[in-house]
Design an enzyme around this catalytic site. Structure first.
Site, PDB file in Angstrom:
ATOM      1  N   ASP A   9       0.886  -1.156   0.000  1.00 25.29           N
ATOM      2  CA  ASP A   9       0.000   0.000   0.000  1.00 25.29           C
ATOM      3  C   ASP A   9       0.937   1.222   0.000  1.00 25.29           C
ATOM      4  O   ASP A   9       2.101   1.109   0.400  1.00 25.29           O
ATOM      5  CB  ASP A   9      -0.864  -0.053   1.264  1.00 25.29           C
ATOM      6  CG  ASP A   9      -1.538   1.269   1.553  1.00 25.29           C
ATOM      7  OD1 ASP A   9      -2.224   1.784   0.652  1.00 25.29           O
ATOM      8  OD2 ASP A   9      -1.372   1.798   2.677  1.00 25.29           O
ATOM      9  N   ASP A  11      -0.109   5.074   0.767  1.00 24.80           N
ATOM     10  CA  ASP A  11      -0.394   6.111   1.760  1.00 24.80           C
ATOM     11  C   ASP A  11      -0.406   5.552   3.184  1.00 24.80           C
ATOM     12  O   ASP A  11      -1.136   4.601   3.478  1.00 24.80           O
ATOM     13  CB  ASP A  11      -1.751   6.768   1.458  1.00 24.80           C
ATOM     14  CG  ASP A  11      -1.794   7.329   0.046  1.00 24.80           C
ATOM     15  OD1 ASP A  11      -1.016   8.244  -0.249  1.00 24.80           O
ATOM     16  OD2 ASP A  11      -2.596   6.824  -0.774  1.00 24.80           O
ATOM     17  N   ASP A 184      -1.308  -0.690   5.898  1.00 25.64           N
ATOM     18  CA  ASP A 184      -1.635  -0.195   7.240  1.00 25.64           C
ATOM     19  C   ASP A 184      -3.125  -0.303   7.568  1.00 25.64           C
ATOM     20  O   ASP A 184      -3.536   0.082   8.652  1.00 25.64           O
ATOM     21  CB  ASP A 184      -1.219   1.284   7.371  1.00 25.64           C
ATOM     22  CG  ASP A 184      -2.109   2.198   6.554  1.00 25.64           C
ATOM     23  OD1 ASP A 184      -2.184   2.005   5.324  1.00 25.64           O
ATOM     24  OD2 ASP A 184      -2.758   3.090   7.148  1.00 25.64           O
TER      25      ASP A 184
HETATM   26 MG   LIG Z   1      -2.833   3.143   3.629  1.00 17.20          MG
END
Ligand SMILES: [Mg+2]
Length: 241
Positions: A9, A11, A184
């Site tokens: 991922d 961001d 995350d």
């Molecule tokens: Mg993320």
């Protein structure tokens, strides 16, 4: 089983998004106060309201994150009309400020370099528009390590939809059991990747790293720092870093 690819991922996984995002909103507010008198708290309230409305209307699509739509909706609320030059100025200020202030998380570059050295392919799998994510890759200077990018704009659906992960695997020509997903967000990244049979790694930082009781939302590994990705691979592949 040898890992042939790592899907990341972007961001809040490879870089911290929250701090530059707050900085960008402060800059946008500064610009807006040249046109109207509005407190920062009122601006944030309207921005969040505009964002909620757009999310509700475009849930699951890349456009639901498009800041130009947020600022258009916000200006329609503050001015009761469309102000193209102002909307475009706010949009430009937001991204110019954010991109100027993003930095790779500590250890992220080392992980990418090490994977490259080991011949492991690297994919970025991200929920946003391609144009902005390409700008981020350029700004973070990591494009030379990244083999492929999949955005929700390109895939037509957002994570946790399986198409995001399947498209990445397809582009890389690897099977699910030959790849791992690092992210995350326990729903978007972990649930989505679990569903297609990827080994999942949750970066437990921030509010999205909430753990769930349901098995399909549990990651195979939990890490506190992105550099621990290498430890996960070492255990999985028995390779020495
Ligand atoms: Mg993320």
């Amino acid at each position: 089983m040898a890992t042939k690819a790592v899907l990341f991922d972007l961001d809040n996984t490879l870089y911290d998004y929250d701090t530059p995002h707050k900085k960008s909103l402060k800059e946008v507010h500064k610009i807006l106060t040249n046109y109207i008198s509005i407190s920062f708290s009122r601006f944030i309230k309207l921005f969040n309201l505009a964002k909620c409305e757009i999310h509700r209307e475009l849930a699951g699509s890349a456009s639901s994150h498009n800041r130009v739509l947020y600022f258009q909706r916000l200006i329609e609320k503050t001015h009761n009309t469309v102000e193209p030059s102002l909307i475009l100025k706010l949009y430009k200020t937001y991204w110019d400020t954010l991109l100027k202030n993003i930095n790779l998380r500590k250890g992220a570059l080392g992980v990418l370099k090490q994977l490259k050295k080991k011949g492991i392919k690297i994919a970025i799998v991200s929920d946003l528009t391609t144009h902005i994510q390409l700008r981020k890759l350029e700004q973070l200077k990591i494009s030379k390590y990244v083999d492929i990018l999949v955005t929700s704009e390109e895939a037509g659906s957002e994570k946790p939809h399986a198409i995001m992960f399947l498209l990445a695997l397809n582009k890389l020509n690897v099977s699910p059991h030959e790849a791992i997903m690092v992210g995350d967000n326990a729903i978007a990244d972990v649930e989505g990747a679990n569903f297609v049979g990827l080994y999942t790694v949750l970066l437990a930082k921030g509010k999205l790293a909430k753990r769930f009781k349901e098995d399909y939302r549990k990651s195979d590994s939990v890490i506190k720092n992105i550099s621990e990705t290498l430890d996960v691979l070492k255990k999985r592949n028995h390779f020495s870093a």
